[in-house]
Design an enzyme around this catalytic site. Structure first.
Site, PDB file in Angstrom:
ATOM      1  CB  CYS A   1       2.766  30.093  50.428  1.00 20.65           C
ATOM      2  SG  CYS A   1       2.317  30.582  48.772  1.00 20.65           S
TER       3      CYS A   1
ATOM      4  NE  ARG B   1       1.815  31.119  56.185  1.00 14.97           N
ATOM      5  CZ  ARG B   1       2.261  32.178  56.848  1.00 14.97           C
ATOM      6  NH1 ARG B   1       1.924  32.361  58.102  1.00 14.97           N
ATOM      7  NH2 ARG B   1       3.057  33.042  56.266  1.00 14.97           N
TER       8      ARG B   1
ATOM      9  CD1 TRP C   1      -4.178  32.903  48.639  1.00 11.09           C
ATOM     10  CD2 TRP C   1      -2.585  34.239  47.793  1.00 11.09           C
ATOM     11  NE1 TRP C   1      -4.759  34.105  48.280  1.00 11.09           N
ATOM     12  CE2 TRP C   1      -3.812  34.940  47.751  1.00 11.09           C
ATOM     13  CE3 TRP C   1      -1.444  34.881  47.308  1.00 11.09           C
ATOM     14  CZ2 TRP C   1      -3.930  36.238  47.271  1.00 11.09           C
ATOM     15  CZ3 TRP C   1      -1.552  36.168  46.819  1.00 11.09           C
ATOM     16  CH2 TRP C   1      -2.794  36.836  46.798  1.00 11.09           C
TER      17      TRP C   1
ATOM     18  CG  ASN D   1       5.254  32.659  52.073  1.00 15.34           C
ATOM     19  OD1 ASN D   1       4.528  33.244  51.271  1.00 15.34           O
ATOM     20  ND2 ASN D   1       5.248  32.917  53.371  1.00 15.34           N
ATOM     21  N   GLY D   2       6.510  33.904  49.005  1.00 17.14           N
ATOM     22  CA  GLY D   2       7.039  35.231  48.680  1.00 17.14           C
ATOM     23  C   GLY D   2       7.011  35.433  47.175  1.00 17.14           C
TER      24      GLY D   2
ATOM     25  CD  GLU E   1     -13.912  44.352  60.374  1.00 19.42           C
ATOM     26  OE1 GLU E   1     -13.232  44.906  59.493  1.00 19.42           O
ATOM     27  OE2 GLU E   1     -13.716  43.164  60.717  1.00 19.42           O
TER      28      GLU E   1
ATOM     29  CE  LYS F   1     -14.240  40.316  58.743  1.00 15.90           C
ATOM     30  NZ  LYS F   1     -13.160  41.001  59.372  1.00 15.90           N
TER      31      LYS F   1
ATOM     32  CD  GLU G   1     -12.313  39.364  54.909  1.00 19.80           C
ATOM     33  OE1 GLU G   1     -12.862  39.592  56.001  1.00 19.80           O
ATOM     34  OE2 GLU G   1     -11.119  39.060  54.797  1.00 19.80           O
TER      35      GLU G   1
ATOM     36  CG  HIS H   1     -23.127  63.687  49.590  1.00 17.03           C
ATOM     37  ND1 HIS H   1     -23.490  64.947  49.193  1.00 17.03           N
ATOM     38  CD2 HIS H   1     -23.121  63.711  50.940  1.00 17.03           C
ATOM     39  CE1 HIS H   1     -23.679  65.713  50.251  1.00 17.03           C
ATOM     40  NE2 HIS H   1     -23.459  64.983  51.336  1.00 17.03           N
TER      41      HIS H   1
ATOM     42  CE  LYS I   1      -6.234  35.352  60.583  1.00 16.16           C
ATOM     43  NZ  LYS I   1      -7.453  36.173  60.707  1.00 16.16           N
TER      44      LYS I   1
HETATM   45  O1  M6R Z   1      -2.531  40.406  59.880  1.00 14.75           O
HETATM   46  P1  M6R Z   1      -2.994  41.800  59.568  1.00 14.75           P
HETATM   47  O2  M6R Z   1      -3.872  42.367  60.637  1.00 14.75           O
HETATM   48  O3  M6R Z   1      -1.868  42.722  59.246  1.00 14.75           O
HETATM   49  O4  M6R Z   1      -3.877  41.635  58.272  1.00 14.75           O
HETATM   50  C1  M6R Z   1      -4.418  42.741  57.617  1.00 14.75           C
HETATM   51  C2  M6R Z   1      -5.469  42.316  56.614  1.00 14.75           C
HETATM   52  O5  M6R Z   1      -4.911  41.494  55.639  1.00 14.75           O
HETATM   53  C3  M6R Z   1      -6.620  41.566  57.292  1.00 14.75           C
HETATM   54  O6  M6R Z   1      -7.200  42.314  58.320  1.00 14.75           O
HETATM   55  C4  M6R Z   1      -7.709  41.200  56.267  1.00 14.75           C
HETATM   56  O7  M6R Z   1      -8.353  42.346  55.816  1.00 14.75           O
HETATM   57  C5  M6R Z   1      -8.683  40.199  56.902  1.00 14.75           C
HETATM   58  N1  M6R Z   1      -8.912  39.114  56.018  1.00 14.75           N
HETATM   59  C6  M6R Z   1      -9.975  40.830  57.275  1.00 14.75           C
HETATM   60  O8  M6R Z   1     -10.895  39.920  57.781  1.00 14.75           O
END
Ligand code: M6R
Length: 611
Positions: free
Chosen positions: A2, A27, A74, A100-101, A484, A488, A491, A507, A606
């Site tokens: 948010c 956000r 969000w 926000n929260g 990773e 990516k 996501e 396994h 984000k």
């Molecule tokens: O801001 P942060 O690095 O603490 O965020 C952690 C995760 O939320 C963040 O890395 C998330 O997994 C990303 N969307 C990955 O691309």
């Protein structure tokens, strides 16, 4: 999650609110709304979808209003609908609130308010807070006191901005667990979740403290904190350039950020390499060599991509410094009863510096008397401020929801940390240290070489447009890179992808392999090369299709892999800084070819400020 913006001044509030919301859209972006103070009433507009939808709504005469608040959501409680969108109002419609929260005790508060005859429109926890503020204001309190007395009754986290029709040209804002920053302008002040919404107007900002409530007018700010008047001492200067938060000709922020990695990596090690002594100088850590020698165990805590860089940190620190390292998901760590002995230090990794779980893990460690060190990108963020000391990665603003340059920045800093600890502990000779320093300094150029080959990555990516599953394999320090790469892809393209240590495949995951299953293997010429080649043969024997990330000039791999993407040779422990780049580009181009919204993937945000 948010985004909040509030404006009070002499200019047109709506312009500042909408441009601010656009900058905060990363956000959260499922619905949006604003409330403007006009004469002695509030004009509220809300909609489902993006800020551009909100922009098209007609504010009527309120277009010239000079005070207002706005929000991009969000969803946590209640689906994204117009009714659930913020701002929410009190029972009289004379108070508007954005939040926000999460208000954890919203159900019991709602029950109490219903018993007082107050009715609700939405399913949100936020509306409860708006009604609560209204109920306090109904007792004859001014807005500041009404907010203060409402917040006393609340359990949970909040960053809020509140507006009342009865108190012209005034905003009240408060934070607990969700960030808020006030931009100090000339005859105008702006409150926002993030400086991105502020920098176009002023670079002078005050970060609100946990539990702080402020009253903001065009002339000044007053606070409930121990430092009740906002003094000049609290003002910090943001040294961002507006260009850093623009797309700069790239079609997406993510592509811009991938391409900016040569520069962001240079920024991460600039001024931190000591070529004479073959070590790194990380003044921000506040640790002498003897402090480093005293460290018996390191705990790294983080979430998501930052957790992956932490896993790489484990390999590199254990190898160079021979200190045992545990890497913990912050969300798990915070609810365990972790064993934290004397001599343990904790590295807290976060791009945003605001991730709720990571922050909670940090606070737990501090409570246990453990020294905490931040590896953070966003300057002035909560984690940066609450850790005992730390190192900024200096990657610049990362706007794309999928983290790219922050990952390589964190990985670079962890390599510098491993180098410093390795030298301090005497496990690494000066000569080896110098060699590693040189290898680090060559990384940006090697990243440039990989980026130069993006056309062939785009070509390969197109062939995966209709894939529904992907496997990513890697060994050793490249296992976290496989994780990773898979994260990516899922996501931003919504293709199911899993990362595995290459040898673990047999396994279980091997059961999934057939000619419809692309398998990306990081198979560089390192100590594990022969073993990884055997794993590739195992995939091929089951008609799997292999995309290999290989070392330049490796002809052998071309005889088995279906596609090969090359990276320049580099010392083993630094490979992740290169091997991840083709994977970032691969997921980007696959997502684009599937028509996905790369910078704002569905359901994500984000900065994850709720647990
Ligand atoms: O801001 P942060 O690095 O603490 O965020 C952690 C995760 O939320 C963040 O890395 C998330 O997994 C990303 N969307 C990955 O691309």
């Amino acid at each position: 999650m948010c985004g909040i913006v509030g404006y009070v001044g002499n200019g047109r509030a709506l312009d500042v609110l909408l441009s601010g919301l656009k900058r905060l859209e990363y956000r959260g972006y499922d619905s949006a709304g604003y409330s403007l103070q006009m004469d002695d009433s509030l004009v509220v507009r809300k909609c489902i979808g993006r800020v551009k939808e909100l922009e098209e709504m007609n504010p009527g005469d309120a277009i010239n209003a000079t005070t207002g608040i706005a929000h991009t959501r969000w969803a946590t409680h209640g689906e994204p609908t117009t009714v659930n969108a913020h701002p929410h109002s009190d029972f009289s419609g004379r108070i508007s609130l954005v939040h926000n929260g999460i208000i954890e005790n919203y159900k019991s508060l709602r029950k109490k308010l219903v018993a007082q005859g107050i009715s609700f429109e939405s399913e949100t926890d936020t509306e409860v807070l708006a009604k609560l503020v209204g109920s306090e204001a109904g007792k004859g309190k001014n807005l500041f006191d009404a907010v203060k007395d409402a917040l006393v009754q609340v359990r949970g986290t909040y960053g809020i901005a509140v507006l009342s029709a009865d108190q012209p040209s005034t905003l009240v804002a408060a934070r607990y667990g969700s960030p808020l920053v006030v931009g100090i302008g000339d005859g105008e002040n702006i409150v926002a979740s993030d400086v991105a919404a502020i920098v176009a107007h002023t670079r002078n900002v005050i970060y609100l403290e946990e539990g702080e409530i402020v009253e903001i007018t065009s002339g000044g700010i007053s606070s409930n904190s121990s430092d009740p008047r906002m003094t000049r001492d609290r003002i910090q200067h943001v040294d961002w350039d507006l260009a850093e938060i623009e797309k700069d000709g790239f079609s997406h922020y993510m592509l811009k950020e991938i391409n900016s990695q040569p520069e962001s990596l240079r920024n991460a090690f600039r001024g931190r390499i000591d070529l004479v002594n073959g070590t790194s100088r990380l003044g921000g850590l506040g640790m002498s060599e003897s402090d480093m020698r005293g460290v018996k165990r390191i705990v790294i805590t983080a979430c998501g991509t930052s957790w992956h860089s932490g896993l790489i940190g484990k390999y590199v620190i254990e190898k160079l410094a021979r200190i045992p390292v545990d890497v913990e998901y912050a969300s798990e760590f915070r609810y365990r009863d972790p064993v934290l002995e004397d001599g343990t230090v904790m590295f807290v990794i976060s791009q945003s510096g605001e991730t709720a779980d990571t922050l909670a893990a940090l606070r737990l460690a501090k409570k246990r008397g453990i020294r905490t060190l931040g590896i953070v990108n966003v300057v002035g963020s909560t984690i940066a401020r609450e850790t005992d000391s730390g190192v900024y990665i200096h990657a610049g603003p990362e706007i794309g929801v999928a983290s790219t340059k922050a990952f390589t920045g964190q990985t670079m800093i962890l390599s510098l940390i491993a180098l410093a600890f390795g030298r301090a502990k005497g496990n690494l000779t000066r000569e080896d240290g110098i060699e590693l320093c040189r290898a680090i300094m060559e990384i940006p150029e090697k990243v440039e070489t990989i980026l130069g080959g993006c056309d062939s990555i785009m070509e390969i990516a197109r062939q995966f447009t209709y894939a529904s599953n992907f496997l990513y394999l890697g060994r050793g320090v490249n296992y976290p890179v496989a994780l990773e790469g898979a994260l990516k892809l899922k996501e931003i393209s919504y293709i199911h992808a899993e990362g595995y240590p290459a040898a673990e495949m047999k396994h279980g995951p091997i059961a999934l392999i057939d000619d419809m299953m692309p398998v990306t293997v990081i198979a560089v010429k390192d100590a594990a090369y022969e073993k990884v080649m055997s794993n590739i043969h195992e995939v091929k024997a089951r008609r799997g299709r292999v995309l290999a990330i290989a070392t330049e000039g490796d002809n052998e791999i071309r005889t088995v892999a279906d596609w090969v993407l090359e990276i320049p040779p580099v010392t083993d422990i630094l490979v992740p800084l290169l091997s991840v780049i083709p994977l970032q580009l691969l997921s980007y181009y696959v997502a684009v070819s599937r028509g996905c919204d790369v910078d704002k993937p569905r359901n994500l945000a984000k900065s994850v400020t709720v647990e």
